[in-house]
Design a protein around this motif. Sequence first.
Motif: not given
Ligand code: NDP
Length: 283
Positions: A134, A154, A156
């Motif tokens: 996203a 971020n 990571s």
């Molecule tokens: P990804 O798995 O590709 O990325 C997730 C990101 O969130 C990473 O940067 C990760 O960090 C970070 N993250 C997750 N948990 C934590 C935490 N506890 N603390 C800090 N950082 C955290 O997911 P997507 O990018 O595909 O999706 C992200 C969100 O976007 C989802 O919830 C999805 O539902 C939403 N989304 C909404 C859309 C909409 O139309 N509204 C469209 C597409 C997505 P790290 O790199 O450190 O793991």
Amino acid sequence: MAVNYKEELVGVFGYPVAENPTCVMQNAAFAAAGLFWRYLTIEVKPEDLPTAMQGLRALGFRGINCTIPHKVAVIPLLDEVAPDAKLIGAVNTIRRVGDKLIGENTDGKGFMRGLREQLDPAGKRVVILGAGGAARAITVELALAGASELIVVNRSHERGAGLVAHLQTAVKANARLVDWTSTYAVGGDVDVLVNATSIGLYPDVDAMPDVRLDGARGDLLVCDVIPNPPNTPLIKLAQGRGLRTINGLAMLVYQGSIGFEMWTGVQADEGVMKAALEKEFGV
Ligand code: NDP
């Protein structure tokens, strides 16, 4: 008058996709437009994606959405990929033109449509929490729209550094990384804050990104990509401080309406789509 009973099909390929609100939203939009179209949710295992894409042609689908884990893997199976989807490196929408399958990314475009209702991103300094799919779609579109600085925060380091390097090389963005190792205090020089992490997504509805807003400007715009629930703790905190907000429903509706228009050539009723999602999410 003759009635055309031939049904047109679109759908979403994902794995697993048991609960996909997009299906409810798109079918509501087809009904509202009087279109005899149906949107199906189809579970496709990663190893079956090439066969499923062939099946898409054989079954006469007009297009699909691709969700996790197919957004990147589908690219080599397409005939063409739109320039911004190429830059993002992921496809979430596919439209069929004749026998050609064309990949698009409407996630970033959907986000930008909501953002532009509030401000013009050109010349703005934006902080993005997260560096996943996203965040990638949103930051590429922000860079193309002329944002002056993109600050990726971020957890990571590796993933964050990868996104920043991509933004610098692929879209020549002024981008930098902040390692998210402690509370991130949003400064008074920031115009837009975007939560593009999955923090706050159902069922972790009380989860809140580790940020402080007390040093932020009064006209900071706070955006959250989480659609379910739309009123995340971050959105509530921002509203409590009197800040403007955009919740994740806007992005979900707009990415869907852009896809709807690509497939059908007809303008989508976004009010109907939003209402269908709100009902689905119990808002
Ligand atoms: P990804 O798995 O590709 O990325 C997730 C990101 O969130 C990473 O940067 C990760 O960090 C970070 N993250 C997750 N948990 C934590 C935490 N506890 N603390 C800090 N950082 C955290 O997911 P997507 O990018 O595909 O999706 C992200 C969100 O976007 C989802 O919830 C999805 O539902 C939403 N989304 C909404 C859309 C909409 O139309 N509204 C469209 C597409 C997505 P790290 O790199 O450190 O793991």
